[in-house]
Design a protein around this motif. Structure first.
Motif, PDB file in Angstrom:
ATOM      1  N   ASP A 124     -75.110 -32.893  36.450  1.00  0.00           N
ATOM      2  CA  ASP A 124     -75.532 -33.206  37.957  1.00  0.00           C
ATOM      3  C   ASP A 124     -76.281 -32.018  38.450  1.00  0.00           C
ATOM      4  O   ASP A 124     -75.534 -31.380  38.397  1.00  0.00           O
ATOM      5  N   TYR A 125     -77.355 -31.997  38.320  1.00  0.00           N
ATOM      6  CA  TYR A 125     -78.450 -31.090  38.733  1.00  0.00           C
ATOM      7  C   TYR A 125     -77.679 -30.558  40.511  1.00  0.00           C
ATOM      8  O   TYR A 125     -77.317 -31.231  41.284  1.00  0.00           O
ATOM      9  N   HIS A 126     -77.669 -29.246  40.558  1.00  0.00           N
ATOM     10  CA  HIS A 126     -77.043 -28.525  42.188  1.00  0.00           C
ATOM     11  C   HIS A 126     -78.079 -27.180  42.207  1.00  0.00           C
ATOM     12  O   HIS A 126     -78.859 -26.783  43.424  1.00  0.00           O
ATOM     13  N   ASN A 127     -78.135 -26.617  41.497  1.00  0.00           N
ATOM     14  CA  ASN A 127     -78.763 -24.813  41.091  1.00  0.00           C
ATOM     15  C   ASN A 127     -78.256 -24.454  42.230  1.00  0.00           C
ATOM     16  O   ASN A 127     -79.189 -23.505  42.951  1.00  0.00           O
ATOM     17  N   THR A 128     -77.003 -24.774  42.388  1.00  0.00           N
ATOM     18  CA  THR A 128     -76.449 -23.005  43.413  1.00  0.00           C
ATOM     19  C   THR A 128     -76.768 -21.870  43.115  1.00  0.00           C
ATOM     20  O   THR A 128     -76.361 -21.743  41.872  1.00  0.00           O
ATOM     21  N   GLY A 129     -76.920 -21.599  43.557  1.00  0.00           N
ATOM     22  CA  GLY A 129     -77.115 -19.478  43.309  1.00  0.00           C
ATOM     23  C   GLY A 129     -78.457 -19.466  42.600  1.00  0.00           C
ATOM     24  O   GLY A 129     -78.779 -17.807  43.138  1.00  0.00           O
ATOM     25  N   ASP A 155     -63.860 -33.465  48.512  1.00  0.00           N
ATOM     26  CA  ASP A 155     -63.628 -33.683  49.259  1.00  0.00           C
ATOM     27  C   ASP A 155     -63.762 -35.395  48.506  1.00  0.00           C
ATOM     28  O   ASP A 155     -62.681 -35.895  48.019  1.00  0.00           O
ATOM     29  N   ILE A 156     -64.547 -35.881  47.436  1.00  0.00           N
ATOM     30  CA  ILE A 156     -64.798 -36.426  46.207  1.00  0.00           C
ATOM     31  C   ILE A 156     -63.658 -35.897  45.540  1.00  0.00           C
ATOM     32  O   ILE A 156     -63.207 -37.015  44.893  1.00  0.00           O
ATOM     33  N   ASP A 157     -64.614 -34.567  45.495  1.00  0.00           N
ATOM     34  CA  ASP A 157     -63.638 -34.600  44.101  1.00  0.00           C
ATOM     35  C   ASP A 157     -62.364 -33.613  44.237  1.00  0.00           C
ATOM     36  O   ASP A 157     -61.506 -34.659  43.018  1.00  0.00           O
ATOM     37  N   PRO A 187     -71.851 -40.649  46.054  1.00  0.00           N
ATOM     38  CA  PRO A 187     -72.633 -41.144  45.464  1.00  0.00           C
ATOM     39  C   PRO A 187     -73.155 -42.837  45.304  1.00  0.00           C
ATOM     40  O   PRO A 187     -74.416 -42.727  44.962  1.00  0.00           O
ATOM     41  N   SER A 188     -72.278 -43.339  44.690  1.00  0.00           N
ATOM     42  CA  SER A 188     -72.482 -45.390  45.067  1.00  0.00           C
ATOM     43  C   SER A 188     -73.406 -45.125  46.130  1.00  0.00           C
ATOM     44  O   SER A 188     -74.493 -45.849  46.048  1.00  0.00           O
ATOM     45  N   ALA A 189     -72.885 -45.146  47.410  1.00  0.00           N
ATOM     46  CA  ALA A 189     -73.601 -45.124  48.378  1.00  0.00           C
ATOM     47  C   ALA A 189     -75.073 -44.706  48.707  1.00  0.00           C
ATOM     48  O   ALA A 189     -75.296 -45.326  48.826  1.00  0.00           O
ATOM     49  N   ALA A 190     -74.843 -43.793  48.343  1.00  0.00           N
ATOM     50  CA  ALA A 190     -76.845 -43.051  48.489  1.00  0.00           C
ATOM     51  C   ALA A 190     -77.182 -43.757  47.409  1.00  0.00           C
ATOM     52  O   ALA A 190     -78.649 -43.977  48.320  1.00  0.00           O
ATOM     53  N   VAL A 191     -76.585 -44.620  46.465  1.00  0.00           N
ATOM     54  CA  VAL A 191     -78.414 -45.351  45.567  1.00  0.00           C
ATOM     55  C   VAL A 191     -77.912 -46.823  46.861  1.00  0.00           C
ATOM     56  O   VAL A 191     -79.447 -46.788  46.921  1.00  0.00           O
ATOM     57  N   CYS A 192     -77.203 -47.390  46.674  1.00  0.00           N
ATOM     58  CA  CYS A 192     -77.206 -48.486  47.220  1.00  0.00           C
ATOM     59  C   CYS A 192     -77.945 -48.492  48.828  1.00  0.00           C
ATOM     60  O   CYS A 192     -78.453 -49.118  49.655  1.00  0.00           O
ATOM     61  N   PRO A 243     -69.475 -40.154  35.145  1.00  0.00           N
ATOM     62  CA  PRO A 243     -68.729 -39.130  35.692  1.00  0.00           C
ATOM     63  C   PRO A 243     -69.600 -37.857  36.278  1.00  0.00           C
ATOM     64  O   PRO A 243     -70.759 -37.903  34.928  1.00  0.00           O
ATOM     65  N   GLY A 244     -69.174 -37.165  37.551  1.00  0.00           N
ATOM     66  CA  GLY A 244     -69.956 -36.187  37.232  1.00  0.00           C
ATOM     67  C   GLY A 244     -71.027 -36.451  38.568  1.00  0.00           C
ATOM     68  O   GLY A 244     -71.416 -35.717  39.194  1.00  0.00           O
ATOM     69  N   VAL A 245     -71.191 -37.946  38.523  1.00  0.00           N
ATOM     70  CA  VAL A 245     -72.900 -37.889  39.579  1.00  0.00           C
ATOM     71  C   VAL A 245     -72.070 -37.138  40.762  1.00  0.00           C
ATOM     72  O   VAL A 245     -71.334 -37.546  41.726  1.00  0.00           O
ATOM     73  N   LEU A 246     -73.448 -36.293  41.153  1.00  0.00           N
ATOM     74  CA  LEU A 246     -72.550 -35.706  42.650  1.00  0.00           C
ATOM     75  C   LEU A 246     -73.405 -36.733  43.700  1.00  0.00           C
ATOM     76  O   LEU A 246     -73.456 -38.035  44.003  1.00  0.00           O
ATOM     77  N   ALA A 247     -72.462 -36.101  45.050  1.00  0.00           N
ATOM     78  CA  ALA A 247     -73.163 -36.896  46.614  1.00  0.00           C
ATOM     79  C   ALA A 247     -74.250 -36.751  46.597  1.00  0.00           C
ATOM     80  O   ALA A 247     -74.163 -35.638  46.132  1.00  0.00           O
ATOM     81  N   SER A 248     -75.576 -36.868  47.495  1.00  0.00           N
ATOM     82  CA  SER A 248     -76.001 -36.506  48.070  1.00  0.00           C
ATOM     83  C   SER A 248     -76.275 -36.258  49.134  1.00  0.00           C
ATOM     84  O   SER A 248     -75.513 -36.963  50.830  1.00  0.00           O
ATOM     85  N   THR A 249     -76.768 -34.668  49.177  1.00  0.00           N
ATOM     86  CA  THR A 249     -76.438 -34.275  50.621  1.00  0.00           C
ATOM     87  C   THR A 249     -77.669 -34.685  51.685  1.00  0.00           C
ATOM     88  O   THR A 249     -78.799 -35.383  51.758  1.00  0.00           O
ATOM     89  N   LEU A 250     -77.528 -34.828  53.697  1.00  0.00           N
ATOM     90  CA  LEU A 250     -77.748 -35.708  54.205  1.00  0.00           C
ATOM     91  C   LEU A 250     -78.950 -34.562  54.854  1.00  0.00           C
ATOM     92  O   LEU A 250     -79.242 -34.778  55.678  1.00  0.00           O
ATOM     93  N   ASP A 251     -77.382 -33.315  55.758  1.00  0.00           N
ATOM     94  CA  ASP A 251     -77.270 -32.863  56.087  1.00  0.00           C
ATOM     95  C   ASP A 251     -76.691 -31.151  55.427  1.00  0.00           C
ATOM     96  O   ASP A 251     -75.884 -30.467  54.726  1.00  0.00           O
TER      97      ASP A 251
END
Length: 725
Positions: free
Chosen positions: A435-440, A696-698, A664-669, A640-648
């Motif tokens: 799941d892309y994050h492009n950190t750095g 915390d999810i990990d 992640p699931s709540a991010a979609v729904c 597996p591996g789907v990341l949570a979505s940033t709100l802030d």
């Protein structure tokens, strides 16, 4: 005088014989039983009939017209079992008027009614509307076959509109099954009454319902009972008009106007386009936005399809009615003064004098050509190789630009005019494909590494080019990365030697290993072709990113937001937010699910532009996840591996560890189900969080349990709740 009947000798003998017959049987008792007779024929077995059908298939077998038409038909269910409980049915009947004097052919209903305006709209005149038969009789033969006799003698129609019976023309009987909780079904029967012929008839097949449903999912109008365009046209005739608006409901005019919607010249100038329907309900189409180029007439009228042989008519037979439906600021009767350069036109007899190949106005096809999209087909990006891709390295991408319509001949992007002036060609790098994050990346919250291929590329001897990233992959990068080529060549359509017309060439994506032994592609949740059913070809960000969802998700990843485009002061933002997630799974659901959401979905874009998607009308069935998704990718649990979505993004923009996330699931729904109650359900029943970190999810401090109820076979399986067939 009293009379006495005296019997002679013969009379007395007859009476005696009668008494012997009546009373002379031996001792007066019944005699012995005679031998058994032969066995009679077996009773016919009971007919197995449909009990709880999920679909009905009606078939019209004959129509007889002497006065009131008599229709023979049968109905079976999805398994071919006879359906004997038909509670209601509706029939229409129309004849096909042939083309003449430049007019297109047209259906004319035999059965019509009047409608009077009642003051809810601007209409002031009583009008004629086609309708269905009434007063007929239905005979149920209890074996799945039926006979319907019209209540209307269509051979003698004089009011409210005189319609001559012309048995030598093609006729269409339309049938609608609906109501009483039975499955909806429509069918039509085309025939020629004069000789009963059903083959080789004059026809008017210009569009088919499958073309409509590729975008609309399943058209179901007038209470859901009318689902077939072949039925629609039997009522939506040229003479049918909505009394309350004064607008015709002729199918070709009405459908063109609906789809042009907010772009109709009359609407742009401040007017509206509305139709008043059942119980005077107003349907205002003035805000409809067609999600593709309005000139793509072949989307609906596919001349290459054998099922729609008259679809070519939009090119060959222009009419005031069809053309004026989109170009509704033109008054043809006023000629030049009315906006028609070809002069005064009061009928269609001479339209093709100018509107033809070589004519003064050119062909209709040329007038509707999508020049940019057509020219883009002469370009294709190819990613040939990616090297030097270890963590901390500067990847080199080898690529070519070819013309697929000229044996893949290579373009020289350094000298060809298509790559000068307004052209753009960029190479993007993202990681990792779990799941892309492009950190750095050093670009915003989670943007890709992007570099200009036009300025950094070096020509190779085989017509290809190599370009090296100006930014290194982070030393912390792991897994598999993605590389994309996106951009736009330019064209010169007006011949002024300035290449400023942008060509939306389809973007290209490939994958390369960073620490993996071999590249592992990102999961595919949606299909480009499904997007293009409605969008023709998605073309966004100034025409640079086109037709490839695998490119979109590289930037629209879970860690990215629109914070860099928003006002610094949230109070100045239209929605009062500091930022909004632009994670693809939230963004696309939020846009398409506008009608389901309680709050407008607002995103800030290039140049701090505001994009409020709150008015989006999704044209399909919003609950049908398979409109976009492939292989049941919408099912829980997520991959597996789907990341949570940033709100802030927190105090450190580029550091995802301080982000406030939604699981992640709540991010979609919650992107569609955004109410307070829905979010409470997700947190209290599903273990979701709208205030967590990826850490915390990990480490399982936050565990979503949504799949136990909403997963496959659960008590609220997503597929079941969304009624996905």
């Amino acid at each position: 005088m009293k009379r006495t009947l005296l019997l002679g000798p013969m009379g007395r003998l007859a009476a005696l014989l009668t008494l012997l017959v009546l009373f002379g049987c031996s001792d007066g008792k019944t005699g012995p039983a005679g031998p058994a007779g032969p066995e009679g024929p077996a009773a016919p077995p009971p007919i197995e009939v449909s009990k709880n059908p999920t679909a009905l298939v009606p078939t019209i077998t004959s129509v007889t017209i002497n006065s009131a038409p008599v229709v023979e038909f049968n109905v079976v269910d999805q398994d071919g079992l006879p359906y004997v409980d038909l509670p209601s049915i509706s029939f229409t009947l129309a004849k096909l008027l042939p083309s003449k004097n430049g007019d297109s052919s047209a259906w004319q209903s035999y059965i019509n009614r009047t409608e009077a305006p009642n003051g809810v709209g601007p209409g002031t005149q009583e009008t004629i509307q086609a309708t269905s038969d009434s007063g007929g009789t239905l005979e149920n033969h209890q074996d799945g076959s039926y006979t319907y006799t019209f209540g209307t003698d269509i051979t003698a129609i004089t009011s409210p509109l005189a319609v001559a019976y012309e048995p030598e023309l093609t006729h269409r009987l339309g049938m609608q099954l609906s109501g009483s909780n039975q499955p909806v079904a429509n069918t039509v029967f085309d025939f020629r009454p004069a000789d009963g012929e059903t083959m080789g008839l004059d026809s008017r097949e210009v569009v088919k319902i499958e073309n409509c449903n590729s975008c609309h999912g399943k058209l179901a109008l007038h209470g859901g009972g009318r689902i077939e365009t072949k039925l629609c046209v039997t009522c939506h005739n040229p003479g049918s008009t909505d009394a309350n608006s004064g607008n015709t409901v002729d199918f070709k005019v009405m459908i063109h106007k609906i789809h042009r919607g907010e772009a109709l010249p009359s609407v742009v100038q401040g007017g509206e386009y509305a139709i008043y329907g059942y119980r005077n309900t107003k349907h205002d189409y003035s805000d409809v936005a067609l999600p593709q180029d309005i000139r793509n007439c072949s989307k609906c009228h596919d001349a290459s399809d054998a099922a729609t042989p008259e679809a070519i008519g939009w090119q060959e037979r222009p009419t005031i009615q069809a053309c004026g439906s989109c170009h509704d600021d033109v008054d043809f009767a006023k000629g030049v003064d009315g906006g028609h350069p070809g002069g005064v036109m009061t009928d269609n007899a001479d339209c093709t004098v100018c509107h033809k190949e070589g004519g003064f106005a050119g062909s209709i096809a040329a007038s509707h050509a999508t020049l940019n999209a057509d020219a883009a087909k002469d370009f294709k990006w190819n990613i040939l190789n990616v090297s030097n891709t270890a963590p901390g390295n500067f990847p080199t991408v080898t690529f070519s630009v070819v013309n697929p319509n000229q044996d893949n001949a290579s373009y020289d992007i350094k000298t060809h005019p298509a790559f000068s002036s307004d052209a753009r060609l960029s190479i993007d790098l993202a990681w990792d494909t779990k799941d892309y994050h492009n950190t750095g990346s050093g670009s915003g919250a989670a943007n890709v590494i992007s570099f200009n291929a036009l300025t950094t590329a070096v020509a190779n001897t085989d017509g290809s080019f190599s370009a090296t990233s100006t930014v290194a992959l982070p030393a912390t990068a792991v897994g598999t990365g993605a590389v994309a080529i996106e951009g736009r060549p330019a064209a010169d359509f007006d011949g002024d030697n300035v290449y400023s017309d942008r060509l939306p060439v389809k973007s290209e994506v490939s994958f390369f290993p960073i620490t993996d032994s071999a590249a592992i592609p990102r999961r595919q949740s949606v299909d480009n072709a499904k997007c293009n059913n409605c969008h023709q070809q998605l073309s966004l960000h100034g025409g640079s990113r086109n037709g490839e969802v695998q490119l979109c998700v590289m930037c629209h990843n879970p860690n990215n937001t629109d914070i860099s485009r928003r006002p610094a002061d949230p109070a100045m933002a239209l929605d009062g937010l500091k930022e909004r997630s632009i994670d693809f799974k939230r963004l696309i659901h939020g846009i398409h699910g506008a009608a389901k959401r309680e709050n407008d979905f607002i995103v800030y874009g290039f140049g701090n532009s505001v994009h409020n998607f709150g008015e989006v009308r999704f044209p399909g069935i919003i609950s049908n996840c398979e409109t976009c998704h492939v292989d049941e990718a919408y099912k829980l649990p997520l991959a597996p591996g789907v990341l949570a979505s940033t709100l802030d993004t927190g105090p450190l923009l580029a550091d995802p560890s301080d982000d406030v996330n939604v699981s992640p699931s709540a991010a979609v729904c919650s992107s569609c189900h955004d109410s307070i109650l829905a979010k409470a359900h997700m947190t209290q029943n599903g273990g979701a969080s709208f205030d967590t970190s990826q850490a915390d999810i990990d480490n399982f401090s936050v565990i979503e349990t949504c799949q136990y109820c909403h997963g496959a076979g659960g008590i609220a399986d997503v597929k079941t709740v969304h009624k996905i067939q």
